[in-house]
Write a protein that holds these residues in place. Structure first.
Motif, short mmCIF file in Angstrom:
data_model
loop_
_atom_site.label_atom_id
_atom_site.label_comp_id
_atom_site.label_asym_id
_atom_site.label_seq_id
_atom_site.Cartn_x
_atom_site.Cartn_y
_atom_site.Cartn_z
N ASN A 1 10.79 15.45 -16.83
CA ASN A 1 11.02 16.75 -16.09
C ASN A 1 12.55 16.78 -15.86
O ASN A 1 12.96 15.90 -15.48
N SER B 1 14.89 25.88 -11.54
CA SER B 1 14.98 25.83 -12.94
C SER B 1 14.16 24.49 -13.49
O SER B 1 14.84 23.60 -13.09
N LYS C 1 12.51 22.51 -16.56
CA LYS C 1 12.60 21.86 -18.04
C LYS C 1 11.48 20.79 -18.14
O LYS C 1 11.73 19.72 -17.60
N SER D 1 9.15 18.45 -20.98
CA SER D 1 8.75 17.97 -22.50
C SER D 1 7.63 16.84 -22.21
O SER D 1 7.57 16.21 -21.29
N GLU E 1 9.88 21.76 -25.64
CA GLU E 1 10.01 21.61 -24.19
C GLU E 1 9.66 23.23 -23.88
O GLU E 1 9.70 24.05 -24.68
N THR F 1 10.45 25.69 -20.68
CA THR F 1 11.52 25.99 -19.55
C THR F 1 11.07 27.13 -18.85
O THR F 1 10.69 28.23 -19.18
#
Length: 858
Positions: free
Chosen positions: A578, A601, A603, A605, A625, A627
């Protein structure tokens, strides 16, 4: 950003551990020599035991009272050569004892030929106690019926001054300790003894806190207001937050209202002897009549029907002037109750008469003798004395007097001179107490003290201080998991010595298996010229975090990578990498309503065996990923909330009032790379229930709803637990990522009986074990809009290597688990046997499990 409170909750445990460590330290250096006399008091003719007999020592001015079984213990550090015994309806007696020894003296009293006209003491044949036709019970029922009229709130207006003194002392420290080579440098502290406060005990004061306030009350419309005129306390330096320590002690010694149904002391509720249900749980005896200021009073002794319940024993004095008011009360904790680290506790309440003939509380004294065991040879003594003076009733004041917040602290309250205190202190300090401030200031300046406190802080809190910055926590330096392998972490945070308005926190971690760096950095600025942990909060925070996360585990600002939590059951190699960029604002109001605004924000994976994959035009598509950009508004209301307030932490004090939180989150598509637009509503209600002798319960209700079509990582993933530690807020037999919901409701109940049932079983009573039960239920599901089997473009729920599902959609059947447990094992361990009742056909589920946790409680 309200998660910062949750993040620092471990500090509450640290505060408790610090107090227990003080007890251990005091116990290790303390011992006493003197005379100890014990035995049983009986009727010489009937051989029946006599409760509440007064035993005095003329040599050392100490006294004792026999309990409901007639047993007594009289102890003094001074020589005792003679004791005197008196009891209403019996002839007084004098006995010779041997000074400087432990001895047993069984006392037999002969009935006197005189009897009081108001009190009939029956001796001879023992009769079964009953409420019917019992004059003592009839009297207590009159007291109960007149409770409301005897409360201060029965007046239209009330005002008075209040002086609150809190003191903590080591008890019976060896008088020769200061002569030993290691302790000679502390002679100024160790020789400052108080032998007058508690007869028979030598006290060494180490903590003192004073507060002088003016109190106002108006009945209609109801308003209570306290103005703090002066406050003063010892200063232990940067190692201990004096304000937080004071709040903790005052929470142990809550203000006692005899007219309440329940009295809160040392984190437990005790049933008042004049509660509405008191005749059901107490036995009452009329033992004397006395005259107080030309008013006849009845001495009413009371004892628990069951001595293992959370009840008092003692005496109350009731006026016979038609008010049936309490003129004095002596409340003592029964020695048989299941209470840790408390040898004895006594509450003395004194009342003065108003010009209108009614009574008001004039002085309240709570005194507790702490120790690791029931040994009387050492430990600590804490006391809280509240004095009330200048009592004025039914005098109306201007409305401006009652306007504003309930608590106002004068700007110069902490800067009052010694002359001001001498003139305005409503009570006196003992000679030893008057030296505490200077002694602790001297101690704080000594290098050996600072070195010792550095070691204690590192061991208990996990942080090593370097003035404006401290390194830690130590328990997160090393951990491991299937994705990162061996993980090392190093970090720290600033302290108020650098600044009270801005605060930085950081860490760096490295996984030797995935060969990736993780790190965190946050900067916080207070907008109201207060510490960000002081109520009311008003701050802004910016942070960035790159780290691993288990789906469904609540991500806080800084994850506590506790080494012990590295051990997990089953398969737990499904992780996320993260990146969090966050900007948060928190604002609290004096009425305990608060709001927060956030922009994030995010992101993420997949890591380990977890993957993101969907179906595009009939072909699998792997996503690297995801977002998301979110804006959040949070509302929270916690009426009458109080805190253990520290320098760099705060912990809510448990109360009977509910805490309500409502959060709204909006996913912002095409903002800062956000891929999805959605709305998420979340409601949580927490409530602590006090059940007096039946203990207490914690209840939590949660509900959530997501609007919009989302892949499963953005749905609500229930808090699961695959560690071997019992987690109150998680589902302890649910697997990580086992369910995903876009709507849910949950109810968690955790009931602590405080030994109410175990205390009736001899073995469990001796072990001081306590029973606890819990039940957790979760209703949820996924609507068709977010079902990946109906929408192949959504991320598919993960499966294992053999194609078996790992994540499921809940049906109408709720997930249910419950547990029965034993707590207070070795005074701090809780062990639960957990049972899972539903969804037993899911892959790799555990139907039964044993979980443990550490809890430090009285």
């Amino acid at each position: 950003m309200r998660n910062c409170v949750k993040h620092m909750n471990f500090k509450g445990t640290y505060l408790k551990i610090f107090v227990f460590a003080a007890l251990i330290l005091s116990f290790s250096v303390a011992f006493a020599q003197g005379t100890r006399v014990s035995g049983i008091v009986t009727d010489a003719r009937t051989k029946q035991t006599l409760p509440f007999v007064n035993i005095f020592s003329a040599d050392s001015a100490v006294n004792a009272t026999s309990n409901e079984d007639g047993k007594y213990v009289l102890q003094s550090t001074k020589p005792i050569r003679q004791i005197k015994v008196s009891y209403v309806g019996y002839k007084p007696a004098v006995f010779q004892v041997t000074a400087g020894q432990d001895q047993v003296l069984n006392i037999r009293l002969s009935p006197s030929t005189q009897q009081l006209s108001e009190v009939v003491i029956r001796s001879g044949k023992k009769t079964k106690y009953k409420n019917k036709d019992n004059p003592a019970v009839e009297l207590i029922r009159q007291v109960i019926a007149h409770k409301d009229q005897n409360r201060p709130e029965s007046y239209a207006y009330v005002q008075y001054k209040e002086y609150d003194k809190m003191q903590f002392s080591l008890s019976n420290v060896s008088p020769t300790l200061s002569d030993k080579k290691f302790f000679k440098k502390y002679k100024f502290l160790l020789d400052n003894r108080d032998s007058t406060t508690i007869p028979g005990k030598s006290l060494l004061p180490i903590y003192l806190d004073e507060k002088l306030s003016q109190y106002y009350y108006r009945k209609s419309p109801e308003k209570k207001k306290t103005v703090v005129l002066a406050q003063k306390g010892v200063n232990f330096g940067s190692y201990i937050d004096n304000e937080g320590l004071g709040q903790y002690f005052k929470h142990l010694y809550y203000e006692v209202d005899i007219y309440s149904n329940n009295i809160y002391l040392v984190t437990n509720q005790f049933l008042s002897p004049i509660s509405n249900s008191a005749p059901t749980f107490y036995k009452f005896f009329i033992t004397d009549t006395i005259m107080v200021n030309n008013t006849k009073c009845v001495e009413l002794s009371f004892t628990p029907r069951n001595t293992t319940d959370m009840l008092f024993e003692g005496k109350i004095y009731i006026t016979l002037d038609g008010n049936y008011a309490v003129q004095r009360a002596i409340l003592m904790i029964n020695k048989n109750i299941n209470l840790n680290f408390i040898n004895t506790m006594r509450v003395n309440l004194d009342f003065d008469q108003n010009p209108d003939g009614r009574y008001h509380l004039s002085k309240s004294t709570i005194l507790a003798d702490f120790g690791l065991t029931k040994s009387k040879k050492g430990g600590a003594v804490g006391s809280r004395t509240i004095t009330y003076k200048d009592y004025v009733v039914n005098k109306a004041l201007p409305d401006t007097t009652y306007d504003g917040p309930a608590l106002i602290v004068n700007d110069d309250s902490k800067n009052r001179s010694n002359a001001y205190w001498s003139q305005n202190r409503l009570d006196t300090l003992s000679t030893a107490e008057s030296k505490v401030y200077h002694n602790i200031d001297t101690l704080r300046s000594m290098p050996s003290y600072r070195r010792t406190m550095d070691v204690i802080t590192l061991v208990l809190a996990g942080y090593k201080s370097f003035g404006p910055f401290e390194v830690g926590p130590a328990n997160a330096f090393y951990s491991f998991n299937p994705v990162e392998g061996l993980r090392l972490r190093f970090g720290g945070r600033t302290t108020p010595e650098l600044s009270k308005r801005y605060y930085f926190e950081t860490y760096a971690a490295y996984g030797f298996k995935d060969e990736k760096w993780k790190y965190f950095l946050s900067a916080t600025y207070s907008l109201n010229n207060k510490s960000i942990y002081k109520f009311p909060q008003d701050y802004i925070r910016a942070s960035f975090q790159r780290d691993t996360k288990i789906p469904g585990a609540a991500l806080q600002f800084v994850q506590e990578d506790n080494f012990l939590l590295s051990f997990k059951r089953g398969n737990n190699d499904k992780y996320l990498y993260n990146d969090f960029y966050r900007l948060d604002y928190v604002h609290e109001y004096e009425n305990h309503f608060s709001y927060s605004l956030g922009l994030k924000s995010w992101k993420q994976s997949p890591a380990g065996s977890l993957y993101f994959i969907n179906d595009v035009n009939g072909a699998p598509n792997v996503i690297d990923e995801l977002t998301t950009t979110e804006a959040t508004i949070g509302l929270r209301y916690a009426p009458h909330e109080q805190f253990y307030q520290g320098k760099i932490y705060r912990v809510p004090i448990i109360s009977k009032y509910p805490v309500i939180a409502l959060d709204y989150t909006a996913g912002l598509k095409n903002v800062l790379g956000g891929q999805y637009g959605y709305q998420n509503l979340h409601l949580r209600v927490d409530k602590h229930f006090f059940f007096s002798i039946l203990g207490y319960a914690d209840a939590t209700f949660e509900a959530g709803k997501i609007f919009g079509q989302l892949p499963y990582p953005l749905l609500t993933i229930p808090r699961a637990n695959q560690t071997y530690a019992y987690q109150v807020d998680s589902y302890n037999l649910m697997n990580f990522l086992e369910f995903a919901n876009d709507h849910y409701e949950s109810l968690n109940l955790d009931q602590h009986f405080n030994g109410f049932f175990f205390n009736k079983i001899p073995l469990f009573k001796k072990l001081k074990w306590r029973e606890v039960v819990s039940a957790k239920a979760l209703w949820g599901g996924v609507t068709d809009e977010n079902n990946p089997s109906l929408h192949p473009s959504l991320y598919q729920f993960p499966v294992d290597g053999s194609g078996k599902p790992i994540t499921y959609i809940m049906s109408r059947t709720p997930y249910v688990e419950g547990s029965v447990g034993i707590e207070n094992i070795f005074k701090f361990i809780r062990v639960d046997l957990v049972r899972r009742f539903t969804y037993l056909d899911n892959q790799d589920v555990a139907k039964w499990g044993i979980r443990a946790r550490a809890d430090f409680n009285f």
